[in-house]
Motif scaffolding. Structure first.
Motif, PDB file in Angstrom:
ATOM      1  N   ALA A 146       0.828  -1.200   0.000  1.00  0.00           N
ATOM      2  CA  ALA A 146       0.000   0.000   0.000  1.00  0.00           C
ATOM      3  C   ALA A 146       0.870   1.261   0.000  1.00  0.00           C
ATOM      4  CB  ALA A 146      -0.929   0.003   1.209  1.00  0.00           C
ATOM      5  N   ILE A 147       1.951   1.251   0.765  1.00  0.00           N
ATOM      6  CA  ILE A 147       2.834   2.421   0.830  1.00  0.00           C
ATOM      7  C   ILE A 147       3.559   2.619  -0.487  1.00  0.00           C
ATOM      8  CG2 ILE A 147       4.909   3.340   1.933  1.00  0.00           C
ATOM      9  CD1 ILE A 147       3.895   1.943   4.543  1.00  0.00           C
ATOM     10  N   LEU A 148       4.047   1.542  -1.087  1.00  0.00           N
ATOM     11  CA  LEU A 148       4.727   1.658  -2.378  1.00  0.00           C
ATOM     12  C   LEU A 148       3.778   2.174  -3.455  1.00  0.00           C
ATOM     13  CD1 LEU A 148       6.898  -1.605  -2.384  1.00  0.00           C
ATOM     14  CD2 LEU A 148       7.682   0.747  -2.034  1.00  0.00           C
ATOM     15  N   ALA A 149       2.542   1.671  -3.453  1.00  0.00           N
ATOM     16  CA  ALA A 149       1.555   2.134  -4.429  1.00  0.00           C
ATOM     17  C   ALA A 149       1.234   3.609  -4.206  1.00  0.00           C
ATOM     18  CB  ALA A 149       0.279   1.296  -4.334  1.00  0.00           C
ATOM     19  N   ALA A 150       1.115   4.013  -2.943  1.00  0.00           N
ATOM     20  CA  ALA A 150       0.828   5.413  -2.636  1.00  0.00           C
ATOM     21  C   ALA A 150       1.990   6.304  -3.050  1.00  0.00           C
ATOM     22  CB  ALA A 150       0.563   5.560  -1.140  1.00  0.00           C
ATOM     23  N   ALA A 151       3.219   5.851  -2.812  1.00  0.00           N
ATOM     24  CA  ALA A 151       4.392   6.639  -3.187  1.00  0.00           C
ATOM     25  C   ALA A 151       4.450   6.850  -4.693  1.00  0.00           C
ATOM     26  CB  ALA A 151       5.667   5.948  -2.696  1.00  0.00           C
ATOM     27  N   GLU A 152       4.173   5.809  -5.447  1.00  0.00           N
ATOM     28  CA  GLU A 152       4.175   5.942  -6.909  1.00  0.00           C
ATOM     29  C   GLU A 152       3.100   6.906  -7.371  1.00  0.00           C
ATOM     30  OE1 GLU A 152       3.934   3.157 -10.929  1.00  0.00           O
ATOM     31  OE2 GLU A 152       3.588   2.276  -8.961  1.00  0.00           O
ATOM     32  N   ALA A 153       1.911   6.796  -6.790  1.00  0.00           N
ATOM     33  CA  ALA A 153       0.806   7.668  -7.189  1.00  0.00           C
ATOM     34  C   ALA A 153       1.110   9.132  -6.869  1.00  0.00           C
ATOM     35  CB  ALA A 153      -0.483   7.232  -6.478  1.00  0.00           C
ATOM     36  N   ASN A 171       2.113  14.499  -8.492  1.00  0.00           N
ATOM     37  CA  ASN A 171       2.636  15.768  -7.997  1.00  0.00           C
ATOM     38  C   ASN A 171       4.040  16.090  -8.490  1.00  0.00           C
ATOM     39  OD1 ASN A 171       0.255  15.822  -6.529  1.00  0.00           O
ATOM     40  ND2 ASN A 171       1.206  15.064  -4.657  1.00  0.00           N
ATOM     41  N   GLY A 172       4.709  15.115  -9.105  1.00  0.00           N
ATOM     42  CA  GLY A 172       6.078  15.333  -9.527  1.00  0.00           C
ATOM     43  C   GLY A 172       7.038  15.261  -8.360  1.00  0.00           C
ATOM     44  N   LEU A 173       8.320  15.354  -8.667  1.00  0.00           N
ATOM     45  CA  LEU A 173       9.332  15.238  -7.621  1.00  0.00           C
ATOM     46  C   LEU A 173       9.238  16.381  -6.618  1.00  0.00           C
ATOM     47  CD1 LEU A 173      11.733  13.570  -6.668  1.00  0.00           C
ATOM     48  CD2 LEU A 173      13.206  14.963  -8.119  1.00  0.00           C
ATOM     49  N   ALA A 174       8.920  17.589  -7.090  1.00  0.00           N
ATOM     50  CA  ALA A 174       8.836  18.744  -6.188  1.00  0.00           C
ATOM     51  C   ALA A 174       7.713  18.585  -5.171  1.00  0.00           C
ATOM     52  CB  ALA A 174       8.642  20.027  -6.992  1.00  0.00           C
ATOM     53  N   GLY A 175       6.648  17.874  -5.545  1.00  0.00           N
ATOM     54  CA  GLY A 175       5.518  17.700  -4.651  1.00  0.00           C
ATOM     55  C   GLY A 175       5.512  16.384  -3.906  1.00  0.00           C
ATOM     56  N   PHE A 176       6.610  15.638  -4.012  1.00  0.00           N
ATOM     57  CA  PHE A 176       6.690  14.333  -3.341  1.00  0.00           C
ATOM     58  C   PHE A 176       7.189  14.515  -1.918  1.00  0.00           C
ATOM     59  CE2 PHE A 176       8.745  10.377  -2.107  1.00  0.00           C
ATOM     60  CZ  PHE A 176       7.812   9.438  -2.497  1.00  0.00           C
ATOM     61  N   SER A 177       6.479  13.922  -0.965  1.00  0.00           N
ATOM     62  CA  SER A 177       6.898  13.985   0.437  1.00  0.00           C
ATOM     63  C   SER A 177       6.404  12.747   1.168  1.00  0.00           C
ATOM     64  CB  SER A 177       6.340  15.241   1.121  1.00  0.00           C
ATOM     65  OG  SER A 177       4.922  15.142   1.246  1.00  0.00           O
ATOM     66  N   ILE A 178       7.085  12.427   2.256  1.00  0.00           N
ATOM     67  CA  ILE A 178       6.658  11.299   3.090  1.00  0.00           C
ATOM     68  C   ILE A 178       5.282  11.578   3.685  1.00  0.00           C
ATOM     69  CG2 ILE A 178       7.179   9.940   5.150  1.00  0.00           C
ATOM     70  CD1 ILE A 178       9.011   9.360   2.768  1.00  0.00           C
ATOM     71  N   GLU A 179       5.035  12.839   4.019  1.00  0.00           N
ATOM     72  CA  GLU A 179       3.723  13.204   4.574  1.00  0.00           C
ATOM     73  C   GLU A 179       2.601  12.881   3.586  1.00  0.00           C
ATOM     74  OE1 GLU A 179       6.376  15.046   4.548  1.00  0.00           O
ATOM     75  OE2 GLU A 179       6.820  15.573   6.637  1.00  0.00           O
ATOM     76  N   ALA A 180       2.804  13.229   2.305  1.00  0.00           N
ATOM     77  CA  ALA A 180       1.780  12.957   1.294  1.00  0.00           C
ATOM     78  C   ALA A 180       1.581  11.463   1.103  1.00  0.00           C
ATOM     79  CB  ALA A 180       2.171  13.623  -0.023  1.00  0.00           C
ATOM     80  N   VAL A 181       2.677  10.724   1.130  1.00  0.00           N
ATOM     81  CA  VAL A 181       2.580   9.266   0.992  1.00  0.00           C
ATOM     82  C   VAL A 181       1.829   8.670   2.173  1.00  0.00           C
ATOM     83  CG1 VAL A 181       3.895   7.112   0.896  1.00  0.00           C
ATOM     84  CG2 VAL A 181       4.679   9.119  -0.397  1.00  0.00           C
ATOM     85  N   ALA A 182       2.142   9.132   3.369  1.00  0.00           N
ATOM     86  CA  ALA A 182       1.479   8.619   4.567  1.00  0.00           C
ATOM     87  C   ALA A 182      -0.022   8.866   4.518  1.00  0.00           C
ATOM     88  CB  ALA A 182       2.086   9.273   5.815  1.00  0.00           C
ATOM     89  N   ARG A 183      -0.416  10.065   4.092  1.00  0.00           N
ATOM     90  CA  ARG A 183      -1.848  10.367   3.993  1.00  0.00           C
ATOM     91  C   ARG A 183      -2.523   9.443   2.997  1.00  0.00           C
ATOM     92  NH1 ARG A 183      -0.041  15.760   4.101  1.00  0.00           N
ATOM     93  NH2 ARG A 183      -0.268  15.889   1.824  1.00  0.00           N
ATOM     94  N   ARG A 184      -1.899   9.260   1.846  1.00  0.00           N
ATOM     95  CA  ARG A 184      -2.524   8.458   0.797  1.00  0.00           C
ATOM     96  C   ARG A 184      -2.605   6.979   1.189  1.00  0.00           C
ATOM     97  NH1 ARG A 184      -3.052  10.200  -4.927  1.00  0.00           N
ATOM     98  NH2 ARG A 184      -4.096   8.466  -5.950  1.00  0.00           N
ATOM     99  N   ALA A 185      -1.575   6.490   1.866  1.00  0.00           N
ATOM    100  CA  ALA A 185      -1.546   5.071   2.252  1.00  0.00           C
ATOM    101  C   ALA A 185      -2.250   4.811   3.575  1.00  0.00           C
ATOM    102  CB  ALA A 185      -0.099   4.605   2.350  1.00  0.00           C
TER     103      ALA A 185
END
Length: 203
Positions: free
Chosen positions: A24-31, A36-50
């Motif tokens: 689930a975390i890997l899928a959320a990170a990819e999404a 959002n692109g690299l500039a919008g990538f963050s652990i916080e965003a991944v955590a929320r999505r997953a």
């Protein structure tokens, strides 16, 4: 309440990775990366999505680069197999073709470009990428080592260097978005390389 709020959060389970949570975390990170692109990538965003806790993600992946590399490797592990066709020309042709296809099809190429970009700015990302590439060189070098055992390739040839030359060609095409390489181009690259490593001239 939103649908996300109604769903329970995934609980942190310590250092041991739960396969379902990891997926689930890997899928959320990819999404998140693709949206959002690299500039919008963050652990916080991944955590929320997953719907996972940040401490869990950081426990399993100590940096964004480590997480991105795992996203990339999860695709490559499925889509790429080191070839063993019985002769060095066919093996190296399949190796180079496989890399290009993996990066061209799906999202693997975009993810890997982001990893490379992050490595230019962050020492931790560079260290993660360097360690990953060292392991891949070791694995791919076995293609040449097998050819040496068969007597096709000179024993003085550095096995890892041969596949690194081919992967460097692929890297150049990836980073300049020129992955539509023809079979003739692949043949030309491989023939140029093996011309300098065979125990006897190529027929």
């Amino acid at each position: 309440m939103t649908e996300a709020e109604l769903k329970p959060a995934r609980r942190s389970i310590g250092a041991t990775r739960n396969p379902a949570s990891q997926e689930a975390i890997l899928a959320a990170a990819e999404a998140v990366l693709l949206e959002n692109g690299l500039a919008g990538f963050s652990i916080e965003a991944v955590a929320r999505r997953a719907r996972a806790g940040k401490p869990t993600i950081y426990r399993w992946w100590p940096s964004q680069a480590a997480l991105l590399l795992d996203v990339y490797h999860s695709h490559k592990r499925i889509n790429f197999i080191f070839p063993d066709r019985g002769n060095i020309r066919d093996d190296l042709r399949a190796y180079l073709t496989g890399i290009l296809k993996t990066w061209r099809d799906g999202t693997s190429g975009e993810v890997f470009r982001c990893v490379v970009a992050r490595a230019q700015e962050e020492p931790a990302a560079l260290a993660a990428l360097s360690a990953y590439m060292a392991d891949r060189r070791c694995q791919s070098g076995k293609i040449v080592e097998k050819a040496q055992e068969r007597g096709e390739v000179r024993p003085d040839v550095k096995a890892e260097l041969v596949t690194e030359i081919l992967s460097s060609f692929a890297w150049g095409r990836l980073l300049t978005e020129r992955l539509d390489v023809s079979e003739a181009e692949v043949e030309a690259v491989v023939d140029t390389v093996i011309g300098g490593i065979l125990t006897k001239p190529a027929a």
